[in-house]
Design a protein around this motif. Structure first.
Motif, PDB file in Angstrom:
ATOM      1  N   ARG A  41      -9.034 -87.812  60.602  1.00  0.00           N
ATOM      2  CA  ARG A  41      -9.137 -88.406  59.229  1.00  0.00           C
ATOM      3  C   ARG A  41      -9.521 -87.287  58.225  1.00  0.00           C
ATOM      4  NH1 ARG A  41     -12.482 -91.908  62.715  1.00  0.00           N
ATOM      5  NH2 ARG A  41     -14.511 -90.798  62.369  1.00  0.00           N
ATOM      6  N   GLU A  42      -9.333 -86.166  58.333  1.00  0.00           N
ATOM      7  CA  GLU A  42      -9.583 -85.280  57.384  1.00  0.00           C
ATOM      8  C   GLU A  42      -8.204 -84.474  57.191  1.00  0.00           C
ATOM      9  OE1 GLU A  42     -12.941 -82.510  58.253  1.00  0.00           O
ATOM     10  OE2 GLU A  42     -14.371 -84.355  58.085  1.00  0.00           O
ATOM     11  N   VAL A  43      -7.620 -84.056  58.361  1.00  0.00           N
ATOM     12  CA  VAL A  43      -6.385 -83.283  58.459  1.00  0.00           C
ATOM     13  C   VAL A  43      -5.119 -83.850  59.123  1.00  0.00           C
ATOM     14  CG1 VAL A  43      -5.711 -81.234  59.365  1.00  0.00           C
ATOM     15  CG2 VAL A  43      -8.017 -81.251  58.327  1.00  0.00           C
ATOM     16  N   GLY A  44      -4.044 -83.610  58.819  1.00  0.00           N
ATOM     17  CA  GLY A  44      -2.907 -84.110  59.481  1.00  0.00           C
ATOM     18  C   GLY A  44      -1.819 -82.974  59.735  1.00  0.00           C
ATOM     19  N   GLU A  46       2.407 -82.489  59.756  1.00  0.00           N
ATOM     20  CA  GLU A  46       3.443 -83.238  59.538  1.00  0.00           C
ATOM     21  C   GLU A  46       4.925 -82.412  59.325  1.00  0.00           C
ATOM     22  OE1 GLU A  46       2.750 -85.847  56.374  1.00  0.00           O
ATOM     23  OE2 GLU A  46       3.224 -84.372  54.869  1.00  0.00           O
ATOM     24  N   MET A  64      -1.872 -80.794  56.171  1.00  0.00           N
ATOM     25  CA  MET A  64      -2.388 -81.300  55.148  1.00  0.00           C
ATOM     26  C   MET A  64      -3.835 -81.937  55.193  1.00  0.00           C
ATOM     27  SD  MET A  64      -0.364 -85.216  55.197  1.00  0.00           S
ATOM     28  CE  MET A  64      -0.629 -86.233  56.627  1.00  0.00           C
ATOM     29  N   SER A  65      -4.483 -81.712  53.883  1.00  0.00           N
ATOM     30  CA  SER A  65      -5.929 -81.982  53.825  1.00  0.00           C
ATOM     31  C   SER A  65      -5.923 -83.847  53.391  1.00  0.00           C
ATOM     32  CB  SER A  65      -6.538 -81.116  52.825  1.00  0.00           C
ATOM     33  OG  SER A  65      -7.942 -81.895  52.565  1.00  0.00           O
ATOM     34  N   LYS A  66      -6.748 -84.609  54.020  1.00  0.00           N
ATOM     35  CA  LYS A  66      -6.986 -85.781  53.517  1.00  0.00           C
ATOM     36  C   LYS A  66      -8.272 -85.985  53.005  1.00  0.00           C
ATOM     37  CE  LYS A  66      -4.321 -87.475  58.006  1.00  0.00           C
ATOM     38  NZ  LYS A  66      -4.370 -88.352  59.074  1.00  0.00           N
ATOM     39  N   VAL A  67      -8.996 -85.221  52.512  1.00  0.00           N
ATOM     40  CA  VAL A  67     -10.340 -85.126  51.924  1.00  0.00           C
ATOM     41  C   VAL A  67     -10.119 -84.394  50.649  1.00  0.00           C
ATOM     42  CG1 VAL A  67     -11.356 -85.686  53.953  1.00  0.00           C
ATOM     43  CG2 VAL A  67     -11.211 -83.407  53.266  1.00  0.00           C
ATOM     44  N   SER A  68     -11.239 -84.906  49.657  1.00  0.00           N
ATOM     45  CA  SER A  68     -11.239 -84.093  48.563  1.00  0.00           C
ATOM     46  C   SER A  68     -12.095 -82.716  48.574  1.00  0.00           C
ATOM     47  CB  SER A  68     -11.949 -84.855  47.234  1.00  0.00           C
ATOM     48  OG  SER A  68     -13.139 -85.374  47.944  1.00  0.00           O
ATOM     49  N   MET A 102      -7.110 -82.255  49.258  1.00  0.00           N
ATOM     50  CA  MET A 102      -5.896 -82.972  49.177  1.00  0.00           C
ATOM     51  C   MET A 102      -4.705 -81.957  49.406  1.00  0.00           C
ATOM     52  SD  MET A 102      -7.157 -85.930  49.604  1.00  0.00           S
ATOM     53  CE  MET A 102      -5.801 -86.914  49.238  1.00  0.00           C
ATOM     54  N   ARG A 104      -1.543 -79.413  50.737  1.00  0.00           N
ATOM     55  CA  ARG A 104      -0.716 -79.217  51.718  1.00  0.00           C
ATOM     56  C   ARG A 104      -0.331 -77.875  51.803  1.00  0.00           C
ATOM     57  NH1 ARG A 104       1.935 -84.358  52.747  1.00  0.00           N
ATOM     58  NH2 ARG A 104       3.872 -83.199  52.793  1.00  0.00           N
TER      59      ARG A 104
END
Length: 129
Positions: A41-44, A46, A64-68, A102, A104
């Motif tokens: 939920r924090e990192v992806g 791709e 990529m970061s999905k958090v602030s 956020m 990448r």
């Protein structure tokens, strides 16, 4: 019978406490595996790509970061030959990466030899001692 139950229970406890070597994995073949759903939920991972650089395979991916908030991560490329065997896996160290909220970042690596036909990119949270 009690010994068997005790051994199985102990094995389950130790397995549940074991740390995952990777929170998220992406493969050059398109496979994505999540070993830790809260981390995912924090990192992806791709945009996994591969290309030939001379006789060696070069791989890249975007983490990529999905958090602030800032994240301290580690990533590693693992290379495989045509038969699915790892190539010089011990020679590929985990590399540190800091992502701001956020953000990448593209990471790249080159296979250790010409036998590589695919790779996997592993990402995990970095823990300091």
């Amino acid at each position: 019978m009690k010994k068997i139950v005790l051994v199985l229970a102990s094995a389950l406890i130790f397995t549940a406490c074991a740390q995952h070597t990777a929170g998220v994995m992406g493969s050059s073949t398109g496979e994505v595996r999540v070993d830790n759903s809260s981390f995912a939920r924090e990192v992806g991972v791709e945009q996994l790509k591969a290309r030939q650089q001379g006789d060696l395979l070069q791989g890249s991916g975007v983490i990529m970061s999905k958090v602030s908030t800032d994240l301290r991560l580690q990533y590693k490329f693992t290379w495989y030959d045509i038969n699915g065997f790892t190539l010089e896996d011990e020679a590929s160290p985990w590399k540190s990466l800091k992502l701001h909220g956020m953000q990448r970042m593209q990471v790249m690596a080159v296979a250790p030899n010409a036998n590589a036909v695919r790779y996997e990119l592993y990402v995990r949270k970095a823990f300091s001692n």
